[in-house]
Design an enzyme around this catalytic site. Structure first.
Site, PDB file in Angstrom:
ATOM      1  N   HIS A 421       0.568  -1.350   0.018  1.00 12.52           N
ATOM      2  CA  HIS A 421      -0.128   0.062   0.094  1.00 12.52           C
ATOM      3  C   HIS A 421       0.937   1.369   0.123  1.00 12.52           C
ATOM      4  CE1 HIS A 421      -3.755   1.623  -0.219  1.00 12.52           C
ATOM      5  NE2 HIS A 421      -4.437   0.702   0.643  1.00 12.52           N
ATOM      6  N   ARG A 422       2.269   1.166   0.188  1.00 15.86           N
ATOM      7  CA  ARG A 422       3.054   2.213   0.031  1.00 15.86           C
ATOM      8  C   ARG A 422       3.113   2.808  -1.300  1.00 15.86           C
ATOM      9  NH1 ARG A 422       8.046  -0.228   3.230  1.00 15.86           N
ATOM     10  NH2 ARG A 422       7.566  -1.778   1.673  1.00 15.86           N
TER      11      ARG A 422
END
Length: 450
Positions: A421-422
């Protein structure tokens, strides 16, 4: 007078610190040529045949099959410079002159070296062997290719690195279940020495045995986490620790994809290689990554940067009798479906026979995991660190499906994408997965990216 050279276990790449002897390929007294494989070892990456960089007569071997050796430990000694046929040193058969001691190729992996023609391996015990054994051993470390990155220190995840240099010290501590983070080193800058570990072992042996806990767990079989299994465990644990992953999934109608595959294989004719479902899905992945390059990336935590990678090196999970491995198809973005399929077939066969090299198991940028071969529909894959995403594919089975407004039986597959998700938000991940599903349902969409 022949000279005896000592060949040490080299760093076989990726900063590996040890390897286990699986099978010796030569005996003491055998004549070996330069770059001839002499031992098969298993590292944390793969099974590797290690070639000797010297030509001559094997005078000694170090370690039995099943022994684990640290990098830099002696493997064998070779008497070079003796007039023995096929040694790569000594008298020149054509000119009759003494060619002297051959310095060797410096090769450490099959396929990298002098390229000299192979010679027939022979077991010969020449008269000069006794004299050769009496010559003082010259310790020579074979040159090894530089690893992709320096090996990480033994780290305390809570309090920082442990000052240990020697693999022998680490191994000794492991054998006696010692936590190096609890030891104070007596060497320079707190370096933990072998004497420190041995002192801790003696102290532990002299300490009174603790009272057994009332609710101790039952005894069971203990299986060492080492070799490929240990490397997989470390990588998966690191992925869970460092990567904030999320998973999205979708069901797709794969009827048209299966029909397209059948048409391709039918048109190829008898005897031609068949296009596999995995090859088609791999080609779809490369097209999807071209549209969503955020997922073909890695995160540099120290620099706090996302590194988007220009090439797609596509890994695919392959379960073998030995372990789960992830071979890598290099430059998959530049390959056709047929080329990807041929490379997958080659790497799969190498995985089955245990002949994959470390280079064929590293450097992936995105992984495709076909767990449908195990007869399951879905999964939430763990990302193959340091990659940013993995596409999982379930089994393709007949299911009720609404097709063109009518209830029909169609070939349905579940697709799941686990992503870091980064590197992106859900919109990007959803767009990638939706494009993959659309190509599965309408393979003609791929023609736009061909």
């Amino acid at each position: 007078m022949p000279q005896v050279l000592e060949f040490k276990l080299p760093d076989l790449g990726e900063g590996l610190t040890e390897a286990e002897i699986v099978r010796w390929l030569v005996e003491v007294g055998d004549v070996v040529a330069i770059d001839q494989p002499v031992v098969e070892v298993e590292t944390a990456k793969a099974m590797v045949e290690v070639p000797c960089p010297y030509g001559g007569v094997v005078t000694a071997r170090f370690g039995e099959e099943g022994t684990e050796l640290p990098v830099g430990a002696p493997l064998l000694t070779v008497a070079v410079g003796s007039p023995v046929e096929g040694t790569g040193g000594g008298a020149d058969a054509d000119s009759g002159t003494d060619s002297g001691t051959d310095s060797g190729s410096g090769n450490v992996l099959v396929g990298y070296g002098t390229g000299a023609p192979p010679v027939r391996r022979r077991r010969v015990r020449p008269e000069g062997l006794k004299a050769a054994v009496a010559v003082p051993v010259v310790s020579v470390q074979a040159a090894a290719p530089a690893p992709a990155q320096a090996p990480a220190p033994v780290a305390d995840l809570a309090s920082g690195p442990v000052a240990v240099v020697s693999p022998l010290v680490r191994r000794l501590a492991r054998q006696h279940d010692l936590d190096l983070r609890r030891l104070a080193g007596s060497g320079p800058d707190g370096l933990i020495l072998r004497a420190d570990v041995e002192s801790a072992i003696r102290s532990a042996a002299e300490a009174p045995a603790p009272e057994p806990a009332a609710s101790s767990a039952p005894a069971g079989e203990r299986v060492a986490l080492r070799g490929v299994r240990g490397a997989v465990a470390d990588k998966l644990a690191r992925s869970r620790r460092e990567i904030p992953d999320a998973t999205c999934w979708v069901d797709a109608d794969a009827t048209e994809l299966m029909a397209a595959r059948a048409a391709m294989n039918g048109a190829a004719g008898a005897g031609a290689p068949k296009v596999s479902v995995l090859a088609l899905l791999a080609r779809i992945c490369t097209a999807a990554l071209a549209r969503h390059p955020e997922l073909n990336s890695t995160v540099d935590q120290e620099a706090r940067e996302i590194v988007r990678l220009p090439q797609v090196h596509l890994g695919f999970a392959a379960q073998t009798d030995r372990d789960l491995v992830v071979p890598v198809v290099r430059d998959a973005h530049a390959r056709t479906t047929e080329s990807i399929g041929a490379e997958i077939a080659r790497l799969t066969e190498a995985a089955r026979t245990g002949t994959l090299t470390p280079a064929e198991l590293t450097g992936g940028t995105f992984t495709l995991n076909n767990y449908g071969v195990f007869g399951v529909d879905g999964s939430t894959p763990i990302i193959n660190h340091p990659e940013a995403a993995m596409l999982g594919v379930g089994r393709i089975v007949p299911k009720p499906w609404v097709y063109e407004g009518q209830l029909a039986v169609r070939q349905v597959v579940q697709l799941s994408l686990t992503f870091d998700h980064r590197v992106c938000d859900g919109g990007t991940a959803g767009g990638f997965l939706r494009y993959v599903a659309d190509c599965v349902e309408q393979p003609a969409l791929l023609l736009r990216s061909v």
